[in-house]
Design an enzyme around this catalytic site. Structure first.
Site, short mmCIF file in Angstrom:
data_model
loop_
_atom_site.label_atom_id
_atom_site.label_comp_id
_atom_site.label_asym_id
_atom_site.label_seq_id
_atom_site.Cartn_x
_atom_site.Cartn_y
_atom_site.Cartn_z
N CYS A 75 28.33 -18.52 3.50
CA CYS A 75 28.46 -17.36 4.37
C CYS A 75 28.23 -17.93 5.76
O CYS A 75 27.64 -18.99 5.90
CB CYS A 75 27.36 -16.31 4.15
SG CYS A 75 27.64 -15.25 2.70
N GLY B 210 33.37 -17.98 4.98
CA GLY B 210 33.49 -16.77 4.18
C GLY B 210 34.61 -15.91 4.71
O GLY B 210 34.72 -15.70 5.92
N ASN C 268 22.46 -16.05 4.93
CA ASN C 268 23.27 -17.10 4.31
C ASN C 268 22.41 -17.77 3.24
O ASN C 268 21.38 -18.35 3.56
CB ASN C 268 23.69 -18.12 5.38
CG ASN C 268 24.51 -19.28 4.80
OD1 ASN C 268 24.65 -20.30 5.44
ND2 ASN C 268 25.05 -19.13 3.61
N GLY C 269 22.83 -17.64 2.00
CA GLY C 269 22.06 -18.25 0.92
C GLY C 269 22.11 -17.39 -0.32
O GLY C 269 22.95 -16.49 -0.43
N TYR D 100 32.03 -30.77 1.97
CA TYR D 100 33.13 -29.81 1.95
C TYR D 100 32.97 -28.59 2.85
O TYR D 100 33.89 -28.22 3.56
CB TYR D 100 33.35 -29.34 0.50
CG TYR D 100 34.33 -28.20 0.35
CD1 TYR D 100 35.70 -28.43 0.42
CD2 TYR D 100 33.89 -26.90 0.14
CE1 TYR D 100 36.61 -27.37 0.29
CE2 TYR D 100 34.79 -25.84 0.00
CZ TYR D 100 36.15 -26.09 0.08
OH TYR D 100 37.04 -25.06 -0.04
#
Ligand code: SF4
Length: 454
Positions: A2, A29, A100-101, A242
């Protein structure tokens, strides 16, 4: 994954700046986007879709404080109720959270909060954080205590930006799974997932928010507080492989340089006699350049990407992913006919994309395709924010490298070793990482899984 961003702007352009920051974090995202604005009162807009689809100019109301989020679902389905920021209005005022997580203990925390009377509007773990913050602030408005208590309750990965009335706060969990950094703007500050968003706003990078550190921004003053000391870090190694943009720098390491080093070591570990090195665009390109540099083989494109389709892997549904691969890349036939190609990609998750790509290059007339992967095999699920939830969907958890080679149909297949990967990052000053999906050993206790200690 995210993307999150928060801005303080003296000139009341925080919302606009968050919009541009989210734009540069769109790779993190693509399911939904949302922005919350604080100017006397808290307002927000969130919708399914890309940043450019969700907001119009009129939406970006003048505000000194704003936070935003682009979502890719891990816990909770891909639907509007789960879009962020989450907003809670309580006796302490309005609270907006962009997270985020992923929380490992989501289910038990939710049950606990529901038993205490909390009502949830979504099935996302991020709403837990918003509800918890509101509860904790009822007892004390000391922010260090807030972060300490949050940290004592949440297990998993949680980098967050928060709007609590007219304050912008941000923090990173003590293991630092997900990146977070802060930059200075002409008229304020930005806190965001990756430094590429600071660059997009023409800001000046100040620092990475350290694991266990929080930032409090109020009326133009910035305060950094340490709320937890961790024995170790567990920065997600896949950010470097990535997820992150190659023009970002995370914890002092250039993602571009990290991928180049990974490619160089991959060439040293797995050389092959071939005509040229090529990449699966875009995420394999940097490692392929590293491979070419180290091997002495020329680098040449053989696949062209349709840039108007999102990243295949972060599309939530398998059927959608399958469909998109066909439209995503096309082969430059002139470059592949009768040639022996080293094809570099960053990783293999399900092998569906690799199989289709190898097949396309083969049908276009390539003589040999040697697949080289810039990461070790992904063996185990991620519980910290990446959509690799079960071993079933990971081809390397059920198949040997030779079996995967057969599945994808390449002449040869080699992965970067774990030692090679760690060496690449250590050469650039990296310290400690989460490697759980590559080893099956997790940096925090996850029910049914082994910890790093065994
Ligand atoms: S398990 Fe893998 S993808 Fe998940 S945080 Fe750890 S390194 Fe990253």
């Amino acid at each position: 994954m995210c993307g999150i961003a928060g801005v303080y702007s003296e000139r009341f352009s925080a919302g606009e700046k968050v919009y541009y920051a989210l734009f540069s974090l769109q790779h993190r995202g693509q399911e939904s986007a949302g922005i919350a604005f604080y100017s006397d009162t808290l307002r927000y807009k969130k919708q399914m879709g890309l940043v450019s689809e969700v907001f119009t100019k009129e939406d970006l109301i003048p505000a000194k404080y704003s936070i935003g989020h682009v979502r890719y679902s891990t816990t909770g389905l891909s639907k509007l109720e789960n879009a962020q920021p989450f907003v809670v209005k309580s006796k302490v005022g309005s609270i907006a959270v962009a997270h985020n997580g992923n929380l490992v203990n989501y289910a038990e925390l939710r049950k606990e909060l529901e038993n205490e009377g909390s009502v949830f509007t979504s099935d996302s773990d991020s709403e837990i954080i918003a509800q918890l913050i509101s509860k904790i602030l009822l007892k004390s408005t000391d922010y260090i205590e807030l972060f300490q208590e949050l940290n004592s309750k949440l297990v998993g990965s949680h980098s967050c930006v928060l709007l609590i009335n007219d304050k912008l706060l941000a923090y990173r969990d003590p293991l630092g799974f997900r990146p977070l950094c802060i930059g200075e703007l002409e008229d304020g500050y930005v806190v965001c997932s990756e430094s590429c968003a600071i660059d997009a706003l023409e800001g000046k990078f100040i620092k990475d928010v350290e694991p266990g550190e929080a930032v409090i921004i109020e009326n133009g003053d910035v305060e950094f507080v340490r709320f937890a000391k961790s024995q170790r870090r567990a920065v997600c190694i896949f950010e470097y492989i990535y997820f992150a943009r190659p023009d970002s720098v995370i914890d002092g390491i250039s993602v571009y340089r990290a991928r180049t080093e990974m490619g160089k070591i991959l060439a040293e570990e797995s050389p092959v006699d071939a005509d040229f090195v090529s990449a699966v665009p875009d995420s394999g390109i940097t490692a392929a350049i590293g491979y070419a540099t180290s091997s002495g083989l020329p680098y040449m494109e053989c696949l062209i990407k349709n840039r108007y389709i999102g990243r295949t892997f972060i599309m939530p549904k398998q059927e959608l992913r399958e469909l998109l691969v066909r439209f995503k890349v096309n082969v430059i036939k002139e470059n592949v006919i009768g040639r022996r190609i080293v094809l570099v990609d960053d990783s293999i998750v399900r092998a569906t994309t690799s199989r289709r790509i190898v097949d396309m290059i083969r049908k276009a007339g390539a003589k040999e395709i040697h697949l080289r992967i810039g990461s070790p095999p992904i063996l185990a699920p991620c519980y910290f924010g990446i959509d690799m939830k079960t071993r079933e969907e990971l081809v390397a958890s059920k198949h040997s490298v030779e079996e995967i080679r057969e599945i994808v149909g390449a002449e040869s297949l080699r992965y970067l070793s774990l030692e090679g990967l760690i060496t690449a990052l250590k050469r650039l000053g990296g310290k400690e990482f989460c490697t759980a999906c590559l080893t099956g050993r997790y940096p925090v206790a996850v029910p049914g899984e082994l910890t790093e200690e065994g």
